[in-house]
Scaffold this motif. Structure first.
Motif, mmCIF file in Angstrom:
data_model
loop_
_atom_site.group_PDB
_atom_site.id
_atom_site.type_symbol
_atom_site.label_atom_id
_atom_site.label_comp_id
_atom_site.label_asym_id
_atom_site.label_seq_id
_atom_site.Cartn_x
_atom_site.Cartn_y
_atom_site.Cartn_z
ATOM 1 N N ASP A 1 0.852 -1.197 0.000
ATOM 2 C CA ASP A 1 0.000 0.000 0.000
ATOM 3 C C ASP A 1 0.886 1.245 0.000
ATOM 4 O O ASP A 1 0.916 1.999 0.978
ATOM 5 N N PRO A 2 1.628 1.472 -1.081
ATOM 6 C CA PRO A 2 2.600 2.567 -1.088
ATOM 7 C C PRO A 2 1.988 3.955 -0.922
ATOM 8 O O PRO A 2 2.645 4.870 -0.430
ATOM 9 N N ARG A 3 0.714 4.115 -1.310
ATOM 10 C CA ARG A 3 0.062 5.419 -1.157
ATOM 11 C C ARG A 3 -0.553 5.588 0.226
ATOM 12 O O ARG A 3 -1.014 6.682 0.583
ATOM 13 N N GLY A 4 -0.597 4.502 0.999
ATOM 14 C CA GLY A 4 -1.122 4.577 2.357
ATOM 15 C C GLY A 4 -2.608 4.848 2.430
ATOM 16 O O GLY A 4 -3.069 5.540 3.350
ATOM 17 N N ILE A 5 -3.399 4.280 1.498
ATOM 18 C CA ILE A 5 -4.834 4.589 1.483
ATOM 19 C C ILE A 5 -5.679 3.564 2.230
ATOM 20 O O ILE A 5 -6.860 3.796 2.452
ATOM 21 N N LEU A 6 -5.096 2.408 2.608
ATOM 22 C CA LEU A 6 -5.885 1.373 3.263
ATOM 23 C C LEU A 6 -5.834 1.524 4.782
ATOM 24 O O LEU A 6 -4.787 1.317 5.415
ATOM 25 N N ASN A 7 -6.956 1.886 5.358
ATOM 26 C CA ASN A 7 -7.135 2.024 6.808
ATOM 27 C C ASN A 7 -5.978 2.756 7.480
ATOM 28 O O ASN A 7 -5.333 2.224 8.395
ATOM 29 N N PRO A 8 -5.702 3.976 7.061
ATOM 30 C CA PRO A 8 -4.580 4.725 7.636
ATOM 31 C C PRO A 8 -4.775 4.977 9.132
ATOM 32 O O PRO A 8 -5.886 5.129 9.620
ATOM 33 N N GLY A 9 -3.658 4.985 9.846
ATOM 34 C CA GLY A 9 -3.691 5.261 11.278
ATOM 35 C C GLY A 9 -4.035 4.062 12.137
ATOM 36 O O GLY A 9 -4.176 4.204 13.355
ATOM 37 N N LYS A 10 -4.159 2.890 11.518
ATOM 38 C CA LYS A 10 -4.507 1.684 12.269
ATOM 39 C C LYS A 10 -3.352 0.671 12.224
ATOM 40 O O LYS A 10 -2.617 0.598 11.233
ATOM 41 N N LEU A 11 -3.226 -0.069 13.273
ATOM 42 C CA LEU A 11 -2.322 -1.225 13.401
ATOM 43 C C LEU A 11 -0.843 -0.885 13.276
ATOM 44 O O LEU A 11 -0.082 -1.109 14.215
ATOM 45 N N VAL A 12 -0.410 -0.352 12.139
ATOM 46 C CA VAL A 12 1.014 -0.158 11.875
ATOM 47 C C VAL A 12 1.505 1.141 12.517
ATOM 48 O O VAL A 12 1.077 2.231 12.123
ATOM 49 N N PRO A 13 2.413 1.056 13.499
ATOM 50 C CA PRO A 13 2.893 2.272 14.161
ATOM 51 C C PRO A 13 3.681 3.151 13.194
ATOM 52 O O PRO A 13 4.276 2.677 12.218
ATOM 53 N N LEU A 14 3.680 4.436 13.455
ATOM 54 C CA LEU A 14 4.459 5.372 12.657
ATOM 55 C C LEU A 14 5.939 5.057 12.803
ATOM 56 O O LEU A 14 6.415 4.606 13.861
ATOM 57 N N ALA A 15 6.688 5.308 11.738
ATOM 58 C CA ALA A 15 8.141 5.142 11.779
ATOM 59 C C ALA A 15 8.745 6.226 12.662
ATOM 60 O O ALA A 15 8.129 7.257 12.915
ATOM 61 N N PRO A 16 9.963 6.016 13.165
ATOM 62 C CA PRO A 16 10.615 7.057 13.964
ATOM 63 C C PRO A 16 10.618 8.391 13.223
ATOM 64 O O PRO A 16 10.936 8.463 12.038
ATOM 65 N N GLY A 17 10.238 9.425 13.917
ATOM 66 C CA GLY A 17 10.129 10.735 13.296
ATOM 67 C C GLY A 17 8.731 11.062 12.834
ATOM 68 O O GLY A 17 8.463 12.185 12.395
ATOM 69 N N GLY A 18 7.820 10.061 12.920
ATOM 70 C CA GLY A 18 6.412 10.313 12.622
ATOM 71 C C GLY A 18 6.033 10.209 11.172
ATOM 72 O O GLY A 18 4.908 10.573 10.801
ATOM 73 N N SER A 19 6.923 9.710 10.314
ATOM 74 C CA SER A 19 6.569 9.597 8.902
ATOM 75 C C SER A 19 5.571 8.466 8.679
ATOM 76 O O SER A 19 5.531 7.497 9.432
ATOM 77 N N ARG A 20 4.759 8.597 7.653
ATOM 78 C CA ARG A 20 3.712 7.615 7.362
ATOM 79 C C ARG A 20 4.345 6.325 6.863
ATOM 80 O O ARG A 20 5.168 6.356 5.958
ATOM 81 N N PRO A 21 3.966 5.139 7.434
ATOM 82 C CA PRO A 21 4.544 3.902 6.959
ATOM 83 C C PRO A 21 4.051 3.568 5.560
ATOM 84 O O PRO A 21 2.974 3.964 5.168
#
Length: 482
Positions: A462-482
Motif C-alpha cells: 500500500d505505497p500510497r497509504g490509502i488502506l485504513n490509515p492510522g490503524k495497526l502499523v505504528p508510525l516510523a521514527p520521526g512520525g513519517s507515514r509507513p
C-alpha cells in the motif's frame, strides 16, 4: 488533495444510490465505534455489492487519493473500523456482501462473502449437520471479514484455534484495485509465501477481505458444562492440565472467573443464581463435547474427571449441567462479565496474553502491583486459561467520573499494565486487534525489527497509504507515514 465533489460524483455513478451516499444522516451512524470511544468524519459511505465493485471502487479511491476505512459489523474493540477526524476518508461497508457462494458438506467447507454475519453462518451450516468452531459474544453483528481482519478468538480457541486456523482460502482486493483470489484450499502448497496468512489479522491495512473459504466440523451431539469452585488461579492451572490429560479432545472450553466477577454478574442479572452453594475465590467453567456415537460415555467422562480432581485436592466443589438450559445459564454468567463490570463504574479493560504456563503468576503479580501503585483501584483477570488470553480489568476507585478517569489515570494504568505484559513476554493484544487504540503502544513496546518488517510490508502493498490509515502499523521514527 482530492477533489471531493468529483470523487463523490464518480463514486455515485459507479455504485449507484444503494452503493454510495454522503447524506450526513445516513453516514453518521457508521462514524462511531459501538462502544462510543471513537468518532470520526468521512466523505461518504460506500456499500458495494460484489468483489468486482469493491475492486473498481478501490481503483477510484487510489486515483483520487482518498483513504479507505473498511468496516464489517462495526463491533471491534480497538477502533479499527472508525475513520479519523480529518474527514478525508471514505467508509467502505461490506454489509451488502452477505451471500454464501458454496457449501460443500462432504468436504466440510463453506465459501462466503465477507459481510456474512457469524450467527447466520452458524445457522446455515447447522442445517447441514455441521458447525463452525468459533463463537463470541458479538456473533449477532460480527462479520466474517471483520473476524478475519482481526484474527478473532473466542471461547473455543483452546481446542480449535483462532480465526487464522479456520481460514482455508481467501479473496481480497489490494490497494491498487487488483483482486487476490486464493479461495480453493490445498492441503499442500509450496509455491512461496502463504499470502492469505499475511492478510489475516492485518485489519484492512494490506487488503480488503471480500470472501473466504472456511473449515467446518461435524456438529456436536452432546455437551456437558461443569461449574467448578477453586481456591486459587494456580489450582485452576493444575485443573486444566488434569482435564487435558483425562478427557483429551473432548475438552472444548476452559474459562476462569474470580469471585468478584461472579458477584458482579449476580448483581447485574436479577434472575441469575450462583451455580454453587458455597463461596469460592475462583471458578472454572469447563465444557466437554461428544460427537455422534460418543454420547454414551460423556456423562461418565465428566464424572470421572471431576471425581479424580476432587481426590487430588484440585477443586472445592462442582456441578455438572443436567440440561441444555442449565448449560446456557452457566455460559450466560461468563458472557455477562464485561457488561456487569461496566455497570459498576469506569474501568480500563485490557485484552492481553501471556505464556500459558505463566498466566496464574501474571494475574496474581499484576493485580497486587496495580492495586498497590494505584490506591483505590481493583484489578481482576478472567478469561481463556488454556490459551493464555486474559481479560484484565482495572476498576476505578469509588467516585471516579466516567470519561475523565479513563482519559487521565486510566491511560497511565494501561501503560503500566502493558509494561507488565511485555516483561512477562506477552502481547498487548490477544484477540481484539490493535486498531487505533493500541497502535502507539505497539510502537512503544514492539520489537524494532518486527515493527520495521511491518512497515516494509505496508509500504510494499500500500505505497500510497490509502488502506485504513492510522490503524495497526505504528508510525516510523520521526512520525513519517509507513
Amino acid at each position: 488533495m482530492a477533489n471531493i465533489d468529483m470523487f463523490r460524483r464518480e463514486a455515485a455513478d459507479l455504485l449507484g444510490t444503494r452503493g454510495f451516499t454522503f447524506d450526513p444522516e445516513l453516514v453518521e451512524p457508521w462514524l462511531t465505534d459501538w462502544r462510543g470511544r471513537y468518532t470520526g468524519k468521512a466523505v461518504g459511505l460506500a456499500s458495494p455489492a460484489s468483489t468486482e465493485e469493491v475492486a473498481r471502487f478501490v481503483t477510484l479511491c487510489a486515483a483520487h487519493d482518498v483513504p479507505i476505512v473498511p468496516q464489517g459489523g462495526n463491533s471491534g474493540m480497538s477502533g479499527g473500523a472508525t475513520p479519523d477526524e480529518s474527514g478525508a476518508s471514505v467508509v467502505l461497508s461490506l454489509r451488502r456482501m452477505n451471500s454464501f457462494r458454496e457449501v460443500n458438506a462432504a468436504a466440510r467447507q463453506i465459501t462466503c462473502d465477507a459481510g456474512v454475519v457469524l450467527q447466520t453462518l452458524h445457522d446455515t451450516v447447522e442445517m447441514e449437520g455441521l458447525r463452525f468452531p468459533l463463537t463470541l459474544g458479538g456473533k449477532g453483528s460480527a462479520t466474517i471479514g471483520g473476524l478475519i481482519s482481526t484474527n478473532a478468538g473466542g471461547t473455543q480457541v483452546l481446542r480449535h484455534g483462532t480465526m487464522r486456523a479456520q481460514v482455508l482460502g481467501i479473496e481480497a482486493v489490494l490497494a491498487d484495485g487488483t483482486i487476490f483470489s486464493c479461495l480453493v484450499p490445498l492441503k499442500k502448497d509450496n509455491r512461496g509465501f502463504d499470502l492469505k496468512q499475511l492478510l489475516i489479522g492485518s485489519e484492512g491495512t494490506l487488503g480488503i477481505v471480500t470472501a473466504a473459504t472456511l473449515r467446518l466440523l461435524p456438529e456436536i451431539a452432546e455437551r456437558r458444562v461443569a461449574w467448578i469452585g477453586l481456591s486459587s488461579i494456580s489450582k485452576a492451572r493444575e485443573l486444566l492440565l488434569h482435564c487435558e490429560k483425562m478427557v483429551g479432545d473432548a475438552l472444548e472450553a476452559f474459562e476462569i472467573i474470580p469471585a468478584h466477577c461472579l458477584d458482579s454478574v449476580l448483581a447485574y442479572l436479577p434472575e441469575a443464581r450462583s451455580p454453587l452453594a458455597g463461596a469460592n475465590a475462583w471458578h472454572a467453567l469447563v465444557e466437554l463435547v461428544a460427537g455422534s456415537g460418543e454420547t454414551d460415555r460423556l456423562d461418565q467422562l465428566a464424572e470421572d474427571m471431576l471425581q479424580s480432581a476432587l481426590e487430588r485436592d484440585l477443586i472445592e466443589d462442582a456441578v455438572i449441567s443436567t440440561s441444555e438450559a442449565q448449560a446456557e445459564a452457566f455460559w450466560q454468567l461468563r458472557d455477562s462479565i464485561s457488561p456487569a463490570e461496566r455497570a459498576i463504574g469506569p474501568a480500563m479493560q485490557h485484552d492481553i496474553s501471556v505464556p500459558v504456563a505463566r498466566m496464574p503468576e501474571f494475574v496474581e503479580t499484576a493485580s497486587s502491583r496495580i492495586e498497590e501503585r494505584f490506591p483505590g483501584t481493583r484489578a481482576i483477570g478472567f478469561g481463556h486459561l488454556g490459551d493464555g488470553n486474559i481479560h484484565f480489568h482495572v476498576l476505578a476507585p469509588p467516585g471516579a467520573v466516567r470519561g475523565e478517569w479513563e482519559r487521565s489515570d486510566g491511560k497511565v494504568i494501561s501503560a503500566y499494565v502493558h509494561d507488565l505484559v511485555t516483561d512477562f513476554g506477552g502481547s498487548i493484544s490477544a484477540e481484539h486487534g490493535i486498531g487505533q487504540m493500541k497502535r502507539d503502544e505497539l510502537g512503544r513496546l514492539g520489537d524494532p525489527v518486527a515493527l520495521g518488517l511491518m512497515r516494509s510490508v505496508k509500504q510494499a502493498l500500500d505505497p500510497r497509504g490509502i488502506l485504513n490509515p492510522g490503524k495497526l502499523v505504528p508510525l516510523a521514527p520521526g512520525g513519517s507515514r509507513p
